[in-house]
Each structure stands twice: as structure tokens, then as C-alpha cells.
Design a protein around this motif. Sequence first.
Motif, mmCIF file in Angstrom:
data_model
loop_
_atom_site.group_PDB
_atom_site.id
_atom_site.type_symbol
_atom_site.label_atom_id
_atom_site.label_comp_id
_atom_site.label_asym_id
_atom_site.label_seq_id
_atom_site.Cartn_x
_atom_site.Cartn_y
_atom_site.Cartn_z
ATOM 1 N N THR A 1 0.967 -0.881 -0.068
ATOM 2 C CA THR A 1 -0.156 -0.205 0.239
ATOM 3 C C THR A 1 0.893 1.632 0.257
ATOM 4 O O THR A 1 1.644 1.520 1.442
ATOM 5 N N VAL B 1 2.671 4.886 0.691
ATOM 6 C CA VAL B 1 2.617 5.681 1.858
ATOM 7 C C VAL B 1 1.318 7.485 1.270
ATOM 8 O O VAL B 1 1.011 7.067 0.510
ATOM 9 N N GLY B 2 0.633 6.770 2.651
ATOM 10 C CA GLY B 2 -0.480 8.026 3.003
ATOM 11 C C GLY B 2 -1.675 7.179 2.616
ATOM 12 O O GLY B 2 -2.555 8.447 2.756
ATOM 13 N N GLU B 3 -1.274 5.864 1.617
ATOM 14 C CA GLU B 3 -3.083 5.753 1.304
ATOM 15 C C GLU B 3 -2.945 4.632 2.843
ATOM 16 O O GLU B 3 -2.484 3.998 3.384
ATOM 17 N N THR B 4 -4.430 3.768 2.997
ATOM 18 C CA THR B 4 -4.718 3.022 3.556
ATOM 19 C C THR B 4 -5.005 2.098 2.879
ATOM 20 O O THR B 4 -5.281 1.589 2.036
ATOM 21 N N ASP C 1 -8.612 0.532 7.444
ATOM 22 C CA ASP C 1 -8.115 2.051 6.925
ATOM 23 C C ASP C 1 -7.150 1.432 7.924
ATOM 24 O O ASP C 1 -6.427 2.915 8.930
ATOM 25 N N PRO D 1 -3.382 2.083 8.191
ATOM 26 C CA PRO D 1 -2.292 3.342 8.075
ATOM 27 C C PRO D 1 -1.398 2.185 6.716
ATOM 28 O O PRO D 1 -0.044 2.704 5.888
#
Length: 308
Positions: free
Chosen positions: A141, A143-146, A158, A160
Motif C-alpha cells: 500500500t 505511503v499516505g494511503e490506507t 483503514d 495506515p
Amino acid sequence: MDLRVFTEPQQGATYDTLCTVAKTAEDLGYDAFFRSDHYLKMGDADGLPGPTDAWITLAGLARETRRIRLGTLVTSATFRHPGVLAIEVAQVDAMSGGRVEFGFGAGWFESEHTAYGIPFPAEKFPRFEEQLAIVTGLWSTPVGETFSFSGQHYTLTDSPALPKPAQSRLPVIIGGMGAKRTPRLAAQYATEFNVPFQSPEASAEQFERVRKAAKDAGRDPQDITFSNALVACVGASDAEVAERAAAIGRDVDELKANGLAGSPDEVADKIGRYAETAGTSRFYLQILDLSDLDHLELIAQRVMTQLG
């Protein structure tokens, strides 16, 4: 041909012993140091002083080694929640500077679960499949998305999906002799497929199933490394082979039939048969007497040098 050292610490080994073996393997030019993920001895060994945890061990070795790759053959899916496992493996990869490889299996040894109060589910493979999707999904995933996952056995909402491994694609090793589900999962997730304790012919049949599954999934089978694991018992003389076999409680003829045993030339020839028959390009040498560092040196000097 990569040669890797594969240890079974549940049979009786301290962290200090494992560290000595790993550093020796690194100095001798082995490609990797791997260990099993078990909490209970098997067979007649006394198991003293008791088990060491696979990922705590590898975390320590990550800071005490420089070059050698580190991994499990294999981590049991029954021991850890997939979210926690993803964090642990990613952290150890960062601690090692990107040298970790993740061998992963469904788990099988019921007695160790009973001994330490670990649930042993009747349906292990579906949980294993969900864990593979979760662990690799968390790592991939951006970085910055869940990351979220809703399955029969696990639900993540959700997340991190942190931390990330140091490697952009941390190698995933899947193995075994399952004829249908295992090749399918290998085709989907594995960077390496391992067959333990099988003949060249049986290995070739299983490797072909994985290659076919990869093609069916639209993946180039050449993207997958094919490996074997066998017990090693090498000696410069017949007497030395017999001595090493006795030290691990095994018969020489049985080891020659089912493992990598005999003179350095005999062992190099047998490794060559696996390469020719099955397409093996990596070997995990199961080293059962961890006090015998001369064994590692002999293999490095007299077997590894023949393999190129």
C-alpha cells in the motif's frame, strides 16, 4: 547455485549459538542464514535450553551481520496476527538494511500449539491465504494511503499500513507439495518456491505445477526462484561422514538416499542432479549440529567452489 544455511533451533540452540553460526556462514560466503519457526523440539533431542523466537532472533542477527540474507523456512501463520506479523517483518528488514526474506506456511505441528496455548485451527489453509493477502497488501500500500481487508477470518479497517520494508519488494517464499492450492498461491504471491526433503524427480513435478500455475495467472515462471531444502552431512572421508551422521542420530545410507551426504564430490554431483532434473537454483542446507563449524567450512571450501 546459491547455498544457504538452514537451522532448526527448536532442537536445542541459544541465540548466541545461532549468532555464531550466522556470522560464520557470512564469513564463509554462504548466501543466507535461515531458521525454522518452531516452539517445541521434535524427535529425541532434549531441546535445551528451550525455544528461541524466529523473528526476535532475526532482529538480533540483523544488527550483528553485514551481508548475509536472513529469513525463515517457514514462519507459521498460526503463531501471529497478520497485521502484527507485517510490522515485525518490515521492522527487521529495515534493521538489516533490506536483507530479509519471508518464508511463510500454514503451520502444521499441533503439539507445539498445545504446549504453549496457541490455537490450532482445523482449517489452516484459508487463514494462511488471508494472511498472505493482508501481509503483502500492507507492504504494497503506498505511503499516505490506507489498507482495508474483510475476510472470513480477519478484518482490517483503514490501516495506515506502516511501517514499510526497506526492500521495495520483500521476497516471499512459499513451499510444499500441495498439488492445487499451493501452486496457485505461489503463482500469485511467491518470489521463490521451495520443496523440502524431496527427490529431484518429485521436485521437478511440483516445480512444473507451479510453473503452469504461473503461466495460467499470466506470470512469467522465470520470475520465480525454485529451491530445495535437504539435510547436509558432508565429510572429507567416509569416517568423517559417519561421525557427522552419528552426531545427528542418522544413518549414512539413509542420508545419502534422502539428503546431501557423502564426500564433497558426491554432494556437488547430487546438487547438480537437482539443477539438471528440476531446475533448482538455490539450496537450503539443513545443518543439525550447530556446534560443528568445521562442517560449514568444509562445504564452503569443497562443495560451494565446485558449483560456481
